[in-house]
Design a protein around this motif. Sequence first.
Motif, PDB file in Angstrom:
ATOM      1  N   GLU A 165      33.852  49.180  34.995  1.00 17.82           N
ATOM      2  CA  GLU A 165      34.173  50.602  34.812  1.00 17.82           C
ATOM      3  C   GLU A 165      33.660  51.432  35.990  1.00 17.82           C
ATOM      4  O   GLU A 165      34.342  52.355  36.452  1.00 17.82           O
ATOM      5  CB  GLU A 165      33.573  51.097  33.501  1.00 17.82           C
ATOM      6  CG  GLU A 165      33.994  52.519  33.125  1.00 17.82           C
ATOM      7  CD  GLU A 165      33.508  52.922  31.751  1.00 17.82           C
ATOM      8  OE1 GLU A 165      33.786  54.063  31.324  1.00 17.82           O
ATOM      9  OE2 GLU A 165      32.845  52.084  31.094  1.00 17.82           O
ATOM     10  N   GLY A 170      36.129  54.388  36.322  1.00 12.67           N
ATOM     11  CA  GLY A 170      36.487  54.658  34.929  1.00 12.67           C
ATOM     12  C   GLY A 170      37.939  54.399  34.594  1.00 12.67           C
ATOM     13  O   GLY A 170      38.368  54.693  33.460  1.00 12.67           O
ATOM     14  N   THR A 173      38.729  49.706  31.766  1.00 14.17           N
ATOM     15  CA  THR A 173      37.655  49.578  30.778  1.00 14.17           C
ATOM     16  C   THR A 173      37.915  48.413  29.844  1.00 14.17           C
ATOM     17  O   THR A 173      39.055  48.126  29.478  1.00 14.17           O
ATOM     18  CB  THR A 173      37.525  50.870  29.945  1.00 14.17           C
ATOM     19  OG1 THR A 173      38.784  51.146  29.288  1.00 14.17           O
ATOM     20  CG2 THR A 173      37.146  52.052  30.827  1.00 14.17           C
ATOM     21  N   LYS A 175      35.845  46.707  26.293  1.00 12.94           N
ATOM     22  CA  LYS A 175      34.761  46.899  25.331  1.00 12.94           C
ATOM     23  C   LYS A 175      34.312  45.555  24.777  1.00 12.94           C
ATOM     24  O   LYS A 175      35.136  44.697  24.457  1.00 12.94           O
ATOM     25  CB  LYS A 175      35.215  47.814  24.193  1.00 12.94           C
ATOM     26  CG  LYS A 175      35.563  49.234  24.647  1.00 12.94           C
ATOM     27  CD  LYS A 175      35.992  50.100  23.467  1.00 12.94           C
ATOM     28  CE  LYS A 175      36.320  51.511  23.936  1.00 12.94           C
ATOM     29  NZ  LYS A 175      36.751  52.385  22.797  1.00 12.94           N
TER      30      LYS A 175
END
Length: 210
Positions: A165, A170, A173, A175
């Motif tokens: 990121e 950014g 991304t 998770k």
Amino acid sequence: MTDHLEYNSERNQLVIPEYGRHVQKMVEHCLKEEDKSKRTQMAHAIVEVMANINPNHRDATDFQQKLWDQLFIISDFKLDVDAPYDIPDKEELFKKPEPLPYPQNHPKYRFYGNNISRMINEAIKVEDGKLKEALVYTIANHMKKCFLNWNRDSVKDSVIFKHLEELSDGKLTLKSDDETLSEASDLIKNHVKRKPKKNYKNKGRKRYKK
């Protein structure tokens, strides 16, 4: 008896060592010849000798031109003969190339290397979809492998996701709740070099009866 031995320290330095001392002496003898027609005949003969020294390159398209260029180089461009090719320009031939600019890249995480940054920049250009998701996941796995090459200790996937990121500003991304990268053992096992197995067969000496 030999009155005087010629040592290498007393000889002229070889211009092109691969042709040896004899070719250079022939060129030096050719330079002393005053008749231009005889010099030209001698030059053709010297080129034939040079060609016989490198028979494997005879099929090259510019083989003869290279031989004549090397002949002029050995003569320090002083040989005046009727050559089938133009005499090369000494200054142009020995002109130093322009220095190449060294890339001044200072990545934040050097252990990832510059290729990771290039891969991330290309991934950002890809339209959103399954292809981009697969590409980002592959990049993250490669980042994890680079991290493990730098530090053999295990690394959490969340650390890799955070670095991804940051490096993509950014724009990319992942998770840790949704994605899981490959195990560290699977990523580095292919980089471990296996020691070759020793072959103990027929190692002992044979004994012969008298």
